[in-house]
Scaffold this active site. Structure first.
Site, mmCIF file in Angstrom:
data_model
loop_
_atom_site.group_PDB
_atom_site.id
_atom_site.type_symbol
_atom_site.label_atom_id
_atom_site.label_comp_id
_atom_site.label_asym_id
_atom_site.label_seq_id
_atom_site.Cartn_x
_atom_site.Cartn_y
_atom_site.Cartn_z
ATOM 1 N N CYS A 7 42.871 33.423 39.551
ATOM 2 C CA CYS A 7 43.754 32.644 40.428
ATOM 3 C C CYS A 7 45.182 32.675 39.893
ATOM 4 O O CYS A 7 46.143 32.779 40.676
ATOM 5 C CB CYS A 7 43.253 31.210 40.566
ATOM 6 S SG CYS A 7 41.896 31.007 41.740
ATOM 7 N N HIS A 46 39.655 31.391 45.948
ATOM 8 C CA HIS A 46 38.729 31.320 44.815
ATOM 9 C C HIS A 46 37.299 31.167 45.291
ATOM 10 O O HIS A 46 36.977 30.302 46.098
ATOM 11 C CB HIS A 46 39.074 30.147 43.888
ATOM 12 C CG HIS A 46 38.134 30.064 42.711
ATOM 13 N ND1 HIS A 46 38.373 30.710 41.526
ATOM 14 C CD2 HIS A 46 36.933 29.459 42.572
ATOM 15 C CE1 HIS A 46 37.362 30.490 40.700
ATOM 16 N NE2 HIS A 46 36.469 29.731 41.308
ATOM 17 N N ASN A 84 29.711 42.170 38.890
ATOM 18 C CA ASN A 84 28.835 41.467 37.963
ATOM 19 C C ASN A 84 28.687 40.018 38.404
ATOM 20 O O ASN A 84 29.669 39.384 38.817
ATOM 21 C CB ASN A 84 29.407 41.532 36.538
ATOM 22 C CG ASN A 84 29.482 42.957 36.017
ATOM 23 O OD1 ASN A 84 28.632 43.784 36.348
ATOM 24 N ND2 ASN A 84 30.490 43.249 35.222
ATOM 25 N N HIS A 97 34.991 39.297 41.749
ATOM 26 C CA HIS A 97 35.771 40.534 41.639
ATOM 27 C C HIS A 97 34.850 41.729 41.737
ATOM 28 O O HIS A 97 33.709 41.686 41.303
ATOM 29 C CB HIS A 97 36.585 40.579 40.341
ATOM 30 C CG HIS A 97 35.786 40.331 39.095
ATOM 31 N ND1 HIS A 97 35.387 39.066 38.723
ATOM 32 C CD2 HIS A 97 35.304 41.172 38.163
ATOM 33 C CE1 HIS A 97 34.702 39.148 37.581
ATOM 34 N NE2 HIS A 97 34.617 40.411 37.228
ATOM 35 N N HIS A 99 34.703 45.714 40.632
ATOM 36 C CA HIS A 99 35.283 46.805 39.843
ATOM 37 C C HIS A 99 35.195 48.088 40.672
ATOM 38 O O HIS A 99 34.120 48.405 41.195
ATOM 39 C CB HIS A 99 34.480 47.043 38.563
ATOM 40 C CG HIS A 99 34.438 45.891 37.610
ATOM 41 N ND1 HIS A 99 35.182 45.860 36.439
ATOM 42 C CD2 HIS A 99 33.722 44.738 37.627
ATOM 43 C CE1 HIS A 99 34.915 44.737 35.785
ATOM 44 N NE2 HIS A 99 34.029 44.033 36.478
HETATM 45 P P1 5GP Z 1 33.506 41.013 34.374
HETATM 46 O O1 5GP Z 1 33.014 41.268 32.989
HETATM 47 O O2 5GP Z 1 33.624 39.527 34.661
HETATM 48 O O3 5GP Z 1 32.750 41.739 35.436
HETATM 49 O O4 5GP Z 1 34.950 41.653 34.463
HETATM 50 C C1 5GP Z 1 36.114 41.023 34.057
HETATM 51 C C2 5GP Z 1 37.136 42.106 33.836
HETATM 52 O O5 5GP Z 1 38.395 41.490 33.777
HETATM 53 C C3 5GP Z 1 36.939 42.898 32.545
HETATM 54 O O6 5GP Z 1 36.740 44.272 32.864
HETATM 55 C C4 5GP Z 1 38.242 42.647 31.787
HETATM 56 O O7 5GP Z 1 38.712 43.806 31.114
HETATM 57 C C5 5GP Z 1 39.189 42.206 32.871
HETATM 58 N N1 5GP Z 1 40.229 41.284 32.425
HETATM 59 C C6 5GP Z 1 40.047 40.166 31.661
HETATM 60 N N2 5GP Z 1 41.218 39.533 31.479
HETATM 61 C C7 5GP Z 1 42.150 40.260 32.153
HETATM 62 C C8 5GP Z 1 43.563 40.116 32.330
HETATM 63 O O8 5GP Z 1 44.211 39.177 31.851
HETATM 64 N N3 5GP Z 1 44.201 41.059 33.073
HETATM 65 C C9 5GP Z 1 43.527 42.118 33.628
HETATM 66 N N4 5GP Z 1 44.245 42.989 34.329
HETATM 67 N N5 5GP Z 1 42.196 42.283 33.485
HETATM 68 C C10 5GP Z 1 41.520 41.367 32.749
HETATM 69 ZN ZN ZN Z 2 39.942 31.807 40.818
#
Ligand code: 5GP
Ligand code: ZN
Length: 111
Positions: A7, A46, A84, A97, A99
């Protein structure tokens, strides 16, 4: 009030490398890229994860995935989308999110 990292990124309070934006979706480069193209695509509203995703948001995310794949030049070569969810899904940020990974041949196994 809202302590959510994504957010804050959407609001511009934390900088990010923007890749795409429309009225419902924001997308930016992952800070720790796992592939030459690694984009995080998030709804502006959100919601914790895919369990909370309504059909309108899902459609907006799908439209964004298609546009970003073309924009990043991986539509012909192929790419992977992953969302995820929860503990066993290794979700580390509790704002939905997706990827988008591409730009190299990805391994068959996801585990
Ligand atoms: P998850 O593990 O929740 O599926 O993915 C979270 C993703 O967010 C990870 O791949 C991590 O590298 C990315 N991430 C975490 N903090 C930040 C940030 O401050 N900026 C950006 N651009 N990516 C982030
Ligand atoms: Zn949020």
């Amino acid at each position: 009030m809202n302590d959510c990292l994504f957010c804050k990124i959407i609001a511009g309070e934390i900088p990010s490398a923007k890749v795409y934006e429309d009225d419902k979706v924001y997308a930016f480069k992952d800070i720790h890229p796992q592939a030459p193209v690694h984009v995080l695509i998030v709804p502006k509203r959100h919601m914790a994860n895919i369990l909370e995703c309504d059909a309108e948001t899902a459609a907006a995310l799908t439209d964004a995935i298609r546009a970003i794949a073309v924009q990043e030049g991986v539509d012909a070569s192929g790419f992977r989308v992953i969302s995820n969810c929860g503990r066993d899904g290794a979700q580390s940020v509790n704002h939905l999110h997706v990827h988008l990974l591409g730009g190299r041949a990805l391994p068959e196994s996801m585990a």
